[in-house]
Design an enzyme around this catalytic site. Structure first.
Site, PDB file in Angstrom:
ATOM      1  N   ASP A 166       2.101   7.146  -4.903  1.00  0.00           N
ATOM      2  CA  ASP A 166       1.343   5.894  -4.872  1.00  0.00           C
ATOM      3  C   ASP A 166       0.102   6.016  -3.970  1.00  0.00           C
ATOM      4  O   ASP A 166      -0.789   5.172  -4.029  1.00  0.00           O
ATOM      5  CB  ASP A 166       2.206   4.764  -4.265  1.00  0.00           C
ATOM      6  CG  ASP A 166       2.907   3.920  -5.314  1.00  0.00           C
ATOM      7  OD1 ASP A 166       2.333   3.718  -6.393  1.00  0.00           O
ATOM      8  OD2 ASP A 166       4.026   3.451  -5.027  1.00  0.00           O
ATOM      9  N   GLN A 215       9.109   0.657  -5.523  1.00  0.00           N
ATOM     10  CA  GLN A 215       8.424  -0.462  -6.166  1.00  0.00           C
ATOM     11  C   GLN A 215       8.211  -1.614  -5.183  1.00  0.00           C
ATOM     12  O   GLN A 215       9.144  -2.023  -4.483  1.00  0.00           O
ATOM     13  CB  GLN A 215       9.246  -0.928  -7.375  1.00  0.00           C
ATOM     14  CG  GLN A 215       8.606  -2.008  -8.207  1.00  0.00           C
ATOM     15  CD  GLN A 215       7.397  -1.539  -9.009  1.00  0.00           C
ATOM     16  OE1 GLN A 215       7.232  -0.357  -9.279  1.00  0.00           O
ATOM     17  NE2 GLN A 215       6.544  -2.471  -9.382  1.00  0.00           N
ATOM     18  N   LYS A 242       7.651   2.758 -16.501  1.00  0.00           N
ATOM     19  CA  LYS A 242       7.424   3.997 -15.754  1.00  0.00           C
ATOM     20  C   LYS A 242       8.463   5.044 -16.134  1.00  0.00           C
ATOM     21  O   LYS A 242       8.137   6.208 -16.385  1.00  0.00           O
ATOM     22  CB  LYS A 242       7.504   3.737 -14.243  1.00  0.00           C
ATOM     23  CG  LYS A 242       6.261   3.104 -13.676  1.00  0.00           C
ATOM     24  CD  LYS A 242       6.456   2.700 -12.229  1.00  0.00           C
ATOM     25  CE  LYS A 242       5.277   1.867 -11.764  1.00  0.00           C
ATOM     26  NZ  LYS A 242       5.513   1.154 -10.507  1.00  0.00           N
TER      27      LYS A 242
HETATM   28  N1  GUN Z   1       4.069  -2.990  -7.736  1.00  0.00           N
HETATM   29  C1  GUN Z   1       3.063  -3.284  -8.609  1.00  0.00           C
HETATM   30  N2  GUN Z   1       2.285  -2.207  -8.811  1.00  0.00           N
HETATM   31  C2  GUN Z   1       2.789  -1.215  -8.058  1.00  0.00           C
HETATM   32  C3  GUN Z   1       2.411   0.146  -7.845  1.00  0.00           C
HETATM   33  O1  GUN Z   1       1.420   0.667  -8.397  1.00  0.00           O
HETATM   34  N3  GUN Z   1       3.197   0.842  -6.989  1.00  0.00           N
HETATM   35  C4  GUN Z   1       4.269   0.293  -6.362  1.00  0.00           C
HETATM   36  N4  GUN Z   1       4.965   1.063  -5.535  1.00  0.00           N
HETATM   37  N5  GUN Z   1       4.634  -0.956  -6.538  1.00  0.00           N
HETATM   38  C5  GUN Z   1       3.906  -1.703  -7.379  1.00  0.00           C
END
Ligand code: GUN
Length: 299
Positions: free
Chosen positions: A123, A100, A56
């Protein structure tokens, strides 16, 4: 060998989305003096999270955005995490906040997510955003379902009247996916562990989205000829045929057989996965535009 034409190339699609995002970032900087900023917060050392987060952060920088990354120790108290989120809410250089998941067991995930300012919740997990999605409002849409609906519209055009089934009812994928399909005028079925005749439900569908996290649970011969299949699952399974101790990735759909019936299908890996981060970047641009009263379609 060329890729068969019914296989959706998620990597190439995601590269196009990232190129569009990079162009928008240039316009936002040049015409509006705005540099979209994304903050990623990770608590603890879950190895899968570390990989996601590294990707990311790298891709955010590649499209010219401002990117910050907070790594907090696994024993961080919930109050300290909430304080960090509040600081980011108040920081005008940050337009998107991603905490996350999963968080360590002593932290209440919902409480942390509800602390994120809804307009910075890239998100789309905050109840304000899930509520806006459910009522046809203008919120932030969760990244994975957003990537799936973009791929479906790209390969099928108008989805009106199609029968869609979403297998899985998670808050992150299944439920928002069903909302997006409904919004696109599909007739939507949500299947789950208590569904009586999953095979029969899938056989009736023009669009199948599988998001259950069970390897190859959706059988290939359930897929109607000409259907579109989006496989959100990423499951690592043993692959003794590749040698002792070897593993491989499979989706929630039995790919080889399904691909014989489907008019369009996403592979695993290389299908939905790359689209998720691309959509996170797209959401960050959308958030930066809205926070500065700029129409996202104008950049
Ligand atoms: N953990 C795995 N995928 C994601 C996601 O798309 N967003 C977040 N915040 N955590 C994750």
């Amino acid at each position: 060998m060329d890729t068969p034409s019914n296989i959706i190339d998620g990597k190439a699609f995601a590269a196009r989305v990232r190129a569009d995002v990079a162009k928008s970032v240039v316009t936002l900087k040049a015409d509006h003096g705005v540099t979209p900023g994304l903050a990623v917060v990770v608590v603890g050392e879950d190895p899968a999270s570390q990989v996601y987060v590294r990707n990311k952060v790298k891709q955010t920088a590649e499209v010219g955005m401002h990117s910050i990354h907070h790594e907090l120790p696994a024993e961080t108290a919930q109050e300290a995490l909430v304080t960090k989120v509040r600081e980011l809410n108040a920081d005008p250089a940050i337009h998107g906040i991603l905490v996350q998941l999963p968080l360590p067991a002593h932290i209440d995930e919902a409480a942390v997510i509800e602390t994120i300012a809804p307009e910075k919740d890239v998100d789309g997990f905050h109840v304000v955003n899930t509520g806006l999605l459910a009522t046809g409002g203008r919120g932030m849409v969760p990244c994975t379902p957003l990537g799936c609906i973009m791929m479906l519209k790209d390969c099928l055009g108008d989805l009106s009247g199609k029968k869609a089934i979403v297998v899985g009812r998670s808050n992150i994928v299944g439920k928002p996916m069903a909302q997006l399909l409904l919004d696109a005028n599909c007739t939507v079925t949500i299947a789950h562990s208590r569904t009586r005749d999953l095979a029969g439900e899938v056989r009736a569908a023009d669009i199948v989205v599988a998001a259950v996290g069970r390897p190859e649970m959706v059988k290939g011969d359930w897929i109607k000829n000409g259907a579109a299949v989006i496989d959100v699952g990423i499951n690592r399974i043993d692959a003794p045929e590749r040698g002792e101790g070897k593993t491989r990735l499979v989706g929630d759909v039995e790919f080889e057989t399904a691909a014989k019936h489907a008019a369009a299908i996403t592979p695993v890996p290389g299908g939905v996965g790359p689209m998720t981060i691309a959509c996170l970047l797209k959401n960050t641009v959308t958030a930066a535009c809205r926070q500065n009263n700029i129409d996202p379609d104008s950049v």
